[in-house]
Motif scaffolding. Structure first.
Motif, PDB file in Angstrom:
ATOM      1  N   ALA A 146      33.708  28.003  49.415  1.00  0.00           N
ATOM      2  CA  ALA A 146      33.025  28.756  48.125  1.00  0.00           C
ATOM      3  C   ALA A 146      33.419  30.175  48.309  1.00  0.00           C
ATOM      4  N   ALA A 147      33.273  30.815  49.429  1.00  0.00           N
ATOM      5  CA  ALA A 147      33.485  32.309  49.791  1.00  0.00           C
ATOM      6  C   ALA A 147      34.959  32.609  49.498  1.00  0.00           C
ATOM      7  N   GLN A 148      35.661  31.728  50.036  1.00  0.00           N
ATOM      8  CA  GLN A 148      37.175  32.048  49.883  1.00  0.00           C
ATOM      9  C   GLN A 148      37.538  31.703  48.380  1.00  0.00           C
ATOM     10  N   ASP A 149      37.108  30.812  47.677  1.00  0.00           N
ATOM     11  CA  ASP A 149      37.113  30.733  46.307  1.00  0.00           C
ATOM     12  C   ASP A 149      36.851  31.825  45.354  1.00  0.00           C
ATOM     13  N   ALA A 150      35.460  32.638  46.020  1.00  0.00           N
ATOM     14  CA  ALA A 150      34.896  33.509  45.271  1.00  0.00           C
ATOM     15  C   ALA A 150      36.227  34.846  45.228  1.00  0.00           C
ATOM     16  N   PHE A 151      36.605  34.997  46.722  1.00  0.00           N
ATOM     17  CA  PHE A 151      37.439  36.115  46.707  1.00  0.00           C
ATOM     18  C   PHE A 151      38.738  35.992  46.046  1.00  0.00           C
ATOM     19  N   THR A 152      39.173  34.700  46.050  1.00  0.00           N
ATOM     20  CA  THR A 152      40.650  34.425  45.425  1.00  0.00           C
ATOM     21  C   THR A 152      40.395  34.677  43.579  1.00  0.00           C
ATOM     22  N   ALA A 153      39.357  34.439  43.231  1.00  0.00           N
ATOM     23  CA  ALA A 153      39.086  34.565  41.846  1.00  0.00           C
ATOM     24  C   ALA A 153      38.775  35.951  41.550  1.00  0.00           C
ATOM     25  N   VAL A 154      38.316  36.784  42.403  1.00  0.00           N
ATOM     26  CA  VAL A 154      38.371  38.067  42.157  1.00  0.00           C
ATOM     27  C   VAL A 154      39.525  38.763  42.150  1.00  0.00           C
ATOM     28  N   GLN A 155      40.534  38.284  42.975  1.00  0.00           N
ATOM     29  CA  GLN A 155      41.992  38.666  43.170  1.00  0.00           C
ATOM     30  C   GLN A 155      42.600  38.393  41.780  1.00  0.00           C
ATOM     31  N   TRP A 156      42.371  36.960  41.417  1.00  0.00           N
ATOM     32  CA  TRP A 156      43.360  36.574  40.211  1.00  0.00           C
ATOM     33  C   TRP A 156      42.806  37.363  38.885  1.00  0.00           C
ATOM     34  N   VAL A 157      41.443  37.596  38.963  1.00  0.00           N
ATOM     35  CA  VAL A 157      41.008  38.426  37.601  1.00  0.00           C
ATOM     36  C   VAL A 157      41.504  39.748  37.500  1.00  0.00           C
ATOM     37  N   ASP A 158      41.510  40.566  39.074  1.00  0.00           N
ATOM     38  CA  ASP A 158      42.181  41.817  38.972  1.00  0.00           C
ATOM     39  C   ASP A 158      43.386  41.711  38.474  1.00  0.00           C
ATOM     40  N   ALA A 159      44.215  40.713  38.813  1.00  0.00           N
ATOM     41  CA  ALA A 159      45.787  40.723  38.762  1.00  0.00           C
ATOM     42  C   ALA A 159      45.863  40.511  37.212  1.00  0.00           C
ATOM     43  N   ASN A 160      44.757  39.878  36.517  1.00  0.00           N
ATOM     44  CA  ASN A 160      45.182  39.391  35.106  1.00  0.00           C
ATOM     45  C   ASN A 160      44.098  40.200  34.254  1.00  0.00           C
ATOM     46  N   THR A 161      43.596  41.258  34.752  1.00  0.00           N
ATOM     47  CA  THR A 161      42.668  42.065  33.913  1.00  0.00           C
ATOM     48  C   THR A 161      43.230  42.314  32.465  1.00  0.00           C
ATOM     49  N   VAL A 162      44.374  42.741  32.245  1.00  0.00           N
ATOM     50  CA  VAL A 162      44.748  43.084  30.963  1.00  0.00           C
ATOM     51  C   VAL A 162      44.839  41.857  30.026  1.00  0.00           C
ATOM     52  N   SER A 163      45.333  40.929  30.653  1.00  0.00           N
ATOM     53  CA  SER A 163      45.726  39.803  29.728  1.00  0.00           C
ATOM     54  C   SER A 163      44.133  38.850  29.360  1.00  0.00           C
ATOM     55  N   LEU A 164      43.285  39.244  30.126  1.00  0.00           N
ATOM     56  CA  LEU A 164      41.779  38.817  30.109  1.00  0.00           C
ATOM     57  C   LEU A 164      41.044  39.506  29.080  1.00  0.00           C
ATOM     58  N   GLY A 165      41.606  40.799  28.867  1.00  0.00           N
ATOM     59  CA  GLY A 165      41.163  41.614  27.830  1.00  0.00           C
ATOM     60  C   GLY A 165      40.161  42.733  28.455  1.00  0.00           C
ATOM     61  N   GLY A 166      40.456  42.977  29.898  1.00  0.00           N
ATOM     62  CA  GLY A 166      39.697  43.644  30.618  1.00  0.00           C
ATOM     63  C   GLY A 166      40.392  45.203  30.591  1.00  0.00           C
ATOM     64  N   ILE A 167      39.472  45.971  31.212  1.00  0.00           N
ATOM     65  CA  ILE A 167      39.996  47.556  31.484  1.00  0.00           C
ATOM     66  C   ILE A 167      40.353  47.640  32.887  1.00  0.00           C
ATOM     67  N   PRO A 168      41.677  47.813  33.072  1.00  0.00           N
ATOM     68  CA  PRO A 168      41.995  47.985  34.480  1.00  0.00           C
ATOM     69  C   PRO A 168      41.026  48.971  35.482  1.00  0.00           C
ATOM     70  N   GLY A 169      40.445  48.516  36.550  1.00  0.00           N
ATOM     71  CA  GLY A 169      39.802  49.273  37.482  1.00  0.00           C
ATOM     72  C   GLY A 169      38.355  49.038  37.204  1.00  0.00           C
ATOM     73  N   GLN A 170      38.112  48.469  35.938  1.00  0.00           N
ATOM     74  CA  GLN A 170      36.389  48.237  35.938  1.00  0.00           C
ATOM     75  C   GLN A 170      36.086  46.686  35.898  1.00  0.00           C
ATOM     76  N   LEU A 171      36.092  46.440  37.268  1.00  0.00           N
ATOM     77  CA  LEU A 171      35.858  45.123  37.636  1.00  0.00           C
ATOM     78  C   LEU A 171      34.467  45.069  38.391  1.00  0.00           C
ATOM     79  N   ALA A 172      33.826  44.015  38.109  1.00  0.00           N
ATOM     80  CA  ALA A 172      32.520  43.987  39.104  1.00  0.00           C
ATOM     81  C   ALA A 172      32.198  42.627  39.153  1.00  0.00           C
ATOM     82  N   VAL A 173      31.380  42.103  40.200  1.00  0.00           N
ATOM     83  CA  VAL A 173      30.849  40.831  40.456  1.00  0.00           C
ATOM     84  C   VAL A 173      29.588  40.703  40.288  1.00  0.00           C
ATOM     85  N   ALA A 174      29.199  39.512  39.991  1.00  0.00           N
ATOM     86  CA  ALA A 174      27.784  39.152  39.740  1.00  0.00           C
ATOM     87  C   ALA A 174      27.489  37.603  40.335  1.00  0.00           C
TER      88      ALA A 174
END
Ligand code: N01
Length: 876
Positions: free
Chosen positions: A681-709
């Motif tokens: 589960a912990a590995q998946d969480a880290f991988t997910a954060v990496q993937w979202v960060d890498a795809n920030t723009v296509s997901l509609g995000g602002i680069p550098g504005q990434l949080a976890v919850a």
């Protein structure tokens, strides 16, 4: 209240065990109980006879608004048998006769000094007694000072310029002449359309040649359908009087009733109509207030009932403009006390009756001849003020009361009344209030509440005597805890939105606090009983029996959380930890299928991202249309002990966070144990954060504005992802919102001992989760127990902990440890909540302010102002 005329008794100086102020329902019964205890007691009343509110309020049409079969004493079975009420809602003279009979049956008048007003009460610390003085010069010393002075006994002044100028007759409904008033042929004004106005207007209209009603706020009223006392209730009473009275005592409002579970918002149109019409035809307040289970808390449900009542008003009143002016639209139904009437709205169809809408043409002044409004001058022969009372605190504050150290009651209560159980107030030993602020009182059938209060006080005095105590007084902690509970109960309802006398809003300058306790007669009675069974929890008692203080708070759980726990306990579900993982997941899914969906967001899309063990499903929540972005992104991990949960399980919470924070929320369904154990589960969480960060723009995000919850185990892997990102040199995470997170595996902290049983997440279930997730040897690994890891240089954190959560103390410890490591931390305490209650969006209303704080914390993680967030106040 001004003193009524009567034979003036000689001034006396005397000693009594108790002084009782007021000779209405509560004072009479209190005197009776004091006698039963063998105590000496003196009663005082400003009136010339018994009756309390029923002595003074003699205006035409005055009746009770609780069926008289229920509005009666139950302590005297002979009186119950002897007295037969003639009507469903008895008139004031009949109720007064009843109280006279009750007083006579028990010879109570001899203990009462009538036409005498208590003016001061001072606690003498040397004597441990109260010194009471009256307007007739009496000086009485007593051990116990009992205010049975009523909730609606001090008339509110008219507050209209020129009120003293009027040359005609002036009447107050609350102090009506005993000989009655004949309005025949007169031009009469009535100011005020509360219960007193609404009851009296149809009868005054029968006599007056012209009647003009000055209405500031239209009020909801339903026909009383008065007549003989309902046969069905009489049969119930004669068949099983004790059972009936017992059911009343343990009911929500003080009248036996089956509460409904029909929700207005989900009921079909037919069911809505049928339930409403039945309540309308029944003509009882509690019936119309209980058409739907959610009408007191849900604006949409309330609007359904309110809309149907407005329909009825429009049908009853011929002139459409008058009808519209009579339709209440500025408050939710029930948040101001609704009225029961007989032909009220129809009265406006009479040619000599006119309504003046003060919202359109306010009163400017009273003149010698009549009333000047902004538009017109009116001439009258008589003005009737039906303008209400300084409710609940007025009579208590009317006496100059000082307690310990000369503390004055009015000074103490300047910010609003503060009581323990509505019965006592700290700093004022041995001062008891019957149906005081903070008790169900005016929201309940008063007679049931009065008897309960008097019985409690009598029991308390008996217990003190038996144990050798002379004084009793609540502790500051107990009192503030009760005040908080009273506020919590009101806060989840629509009541605080109204300018009502319940809120003190009718008296200029009075603090706006919800005065009565809305948790119900039954819940209140249980709290009072629990205080006693826990050795007078929250009280200090002193005397030759010693100095005993059992400090503590009797109710600290949020009322809606307590209600959910009660409902869940009633379902008799098997403990999760006795099930297989598959069965536990099925149970969770079944529960998720029937709960409210959570707030609307602009877009919800499902997708998959690559993970270390295969594709990871995710669900993206967008707060506003994509072309209105980009937005910050929050990667969210659901709860469920690494075993349970999925994209659906936390869906309402994700919607809520998205809508409130204005961030895109990407909820990730990581691998679960026992199929994939630690550290999957912990590995998946880290991988997910990496993937979202890498795809920030296509997901509609602002680069550098990434949080976890994350919530619970999701909070665990959210913070572990932060540890891993720091160690890997990225991605950069702006903040971590950890809701009731798991951060260690010991299960040894005090919160486990306090909350490990009874609040859904139990110690046994937590053990089951850990056993599924990680071997004992792995549980000290910081990727399982992040509290044990290096906490330096982690992202800013917001940590939420709940009072009734076994995980509470490890969350607090994590917040402290992060702070010690130099990480900016905000700790949000979810007062009165459990591990799961904050996630119950749309069910646990008291969770909303906490979720608003969470959303605020998320917004603070991001440097630029977040756009697209909806107003927090609009989300339930
Ligand atoms: O008093 P109220 P009430 N200019 O405060 C208006 C119980 N009760 O004596 O709403 C113009 O309800 C005021 O307007 P607004 C029952 O619990 C029971 O009628 O403040 N108007 C309102 O319309 C009840 O709720 C029965 O804008 C002014 C009215 O006067 C409680 O007693 C019978 C004004 C006051 O209504 C109080 O009822 C009677 C001003 N300056 C009473 N000031 C039963 O049926 C006030 N108003 C058992």
């Amino acid at each position: 209240m001004t003193r009524d005329s009567g034979t003036k008794p000689a001034a006396v100086s005397a000693q009594f065990d108790a002084v009782v102020v007021g000779a209405g329902f509560s004072g009479l019964y209190m005197l009776y109980q004091l006698r039963q205890l063998g105590m000496s007691a003196k009663g005082f009343d400003a009136a010339a006879d018994v009756g309390g509110t029923w002595y003074w309020n003699r205006y035409p049409g005055a009746r009770c608004d609780i069926p008289t079969t229920d509005y009666a004493y139950s302590f005297d079975p002979e009186l119950e048998k002897e007295w037969i009420w003639s009507e469903k809602y008895a008139t004031q003279p009949e109720i007064l006769d009843y109280l006279r009979l009750a007083a006579d049956r028990h010879g109570l008048r001899s203990d009462i000094e009538f036409s005498t007003t208590v003016t001061s009460a001072h606690w003498d610390e040397g004597e441990n007694r109260w010194k009471i003085t009256t307007d007739r010069g009496n000086e009485i010393w007593c051990r116990y000072y009992i205010m049975a002075s009523g909730c609606l006994s001090i008339p509110k002044s008219a507050e209209i310029e020129g009120a003293g100028q009027f040359a005609g007759q002036v009447y107050f409904t609350s102090q009506w002449p005993h000989e009655g008033v004949d309005f025949t042929g007169q031009r009469v004004a009535v100011i005020g359309t509360g219960s007193s106005g609404i009851q009296s207007i149809p009868l005054i209209a029968r006599q007056a040649s012209q009647l003009t009603v000055f209405q500031r706020t239209p009020n909801f009223s339903i026909p009383a359908h008065n007549g003989p006392a309902p046969a069905e209730r009489l049969v119930q009473l004669s068949d099983d009087r004790d059972g009936y009275r017992h059911a009343a005592r343990w009911s929500r409002g003080g009248i036996p009733a089956e509460p409904t579970d029909v929700l207005g918002v989900t009921a079909s149109e037919d069911v809505r109509r049928e339930r409403f019409e039945a309540a309308w035809d029944q003509g009882e307040l509690f019936g119309i207030l209980g058409v739907f289970a959610d009408q007191g808390v849900n604006p949409d449900s309330n609007d359904i009932v309110a809309g149907m009542i407005r329909e009825k008003i429009r049908l009853a009143v011929d002139d459409p403009e008058t009808a519209e002016a009579l339709c209440p639209k500025d408050h939710y139904f029930g948040t101001k006390r609704p009225c029961l009437d007989t032909g009220y709205f129809e009265t406006y169809n009479l040619p000599h009756v006119r309504l003046v809408d003060l919202r359109k043409q306010p009163i400017i002044r009273i003149t010698e001849e009549g009333i000047d409004t902004a538009d017109q001058s009116f001439e009258f022969d008589a003005i009737v003020y039906a303008t209400g009372f300084d409710a609940m605190t007025g009579a208590l504050a009317a006496v100059d009361v000082t307690g310990r150290g000369g503390l004055s009651l009015t000074e103490k209560w300047a910010p609003g009344p503060s009581t323990y159980l509505g019965l006592m107030t700290a700093g004022f030993p041995n001062l008891f209030m019957i149906t005081g602020p903070g008790s169900p009182s005016v929201l309940s059938n008063m007679t049931v509440s009065i008897e309960q209060h008097v019985d409690w006080v009598a029991g308390c005095l008996r217990d003190m005597r038996d144990a050798g105590f002379d004084t009793i007084e609540p502790t500051a902690l107990a009192e503030s805890g009760w005040d908080e509970h009273v506020r919590d109960c009101a806060a989840i309802t629509l009541h605080p939105t109204a300018s009502s006398w319940y809120m003190g809003a009718n008296v200029p300058g009075k603090p706006r606090v919800f005065l009565p306790y809305i948790g119900g007669v039954n819940a209140y009675r249980q709290a009072c009983d629990d205080v006693v069974s826990q050795g007078y929890l929250g009280f200090r008692r002193t005397g030759r029996g010693g100095d005993q203080c059992r400090d503590g708070v009797i109710r600290s759980m949020q009322p809606d959380v307590a209600m959910v726990l009660e409902i869940m306990a009633g379902l008799g579900l098997p403990p999760m930890e006795t099930l297989s993982a598959g069965d536990a997941r099925a149970l969770m899914a079944a529960a998720a299928a029937i709960r409210p969906p959570g707030p609307e967001v602009a877009e919800v899309t499902d997708g998959v991202m690559p993970g270390p063990g295969g594709d990871l499903p995710y669900r993206l929540y967008r707060p506003a249309a994509a072309d209105q972005g980009p937005h910050p992104i929050v990667v969210y991990f659901h709860g469920g002990g690494w075993v349970l949960g999925d994209l659906d399980s936390d869906d309402p919470l994700c919607r809520d966070l998205c809508a409130r924070s204005g961030a895109v929320v990407v909820s990730v369904n990581y691998r679960h144990a026992p199929e994939a154990r630690f550290p999957a589960a912990a590995q998946d969480a880290f991988t997910a954060v990496q993937w979202v960060d890498a795809n920030t723009v296509s997901l509609g995000g602002i680069p550098g504005q990434l949080a976890v919850a994350g919530w619970s185990a999701g909070g665990n892997i959210a913070t572990v992802a932060c540890h891993l990102a720091r160690d890997a040199g990225g991605p950069r995470i702006a903040g971590q919102l950890l809701i009731n997170p798991v951060v260690e595996s010991e299960m040894m902290r005090p919160s486990y001992a306090e909350n490990g049983d009874g609040y859904i997440l139990t110690t046994a279930l937590m053990r089951w989760f850990w056993d599924h997730y990680a071997d004992p040897a792995e549980r000290g690994d910081p990727r399982a127990a992040p509290l044990l890891g290096n906490l330096a240089d982690l992202p800013s954190a917001c940590i939420v902990t709940a009072d009734f959560d076994p995980l509470r103390d490890e969350g607090v410890a994590y917040a402290r440890a992060l702070d010690a490591a130099g990480v900016p931390v905000r700790h949000v305490r979810a007062r009165g909540h459990t591990h799961t209650s904050l996630t119950m969006v749309g069910i646990v209303i008291s969770g909303a302010p906490v979720r608003a704080q969470m959303a605020g914390a998320l917004a603070d993680f991001f440097p630029a102002p977040v756009t697209g967030a909806v107003s927090n106040s609009s989300i339930g």
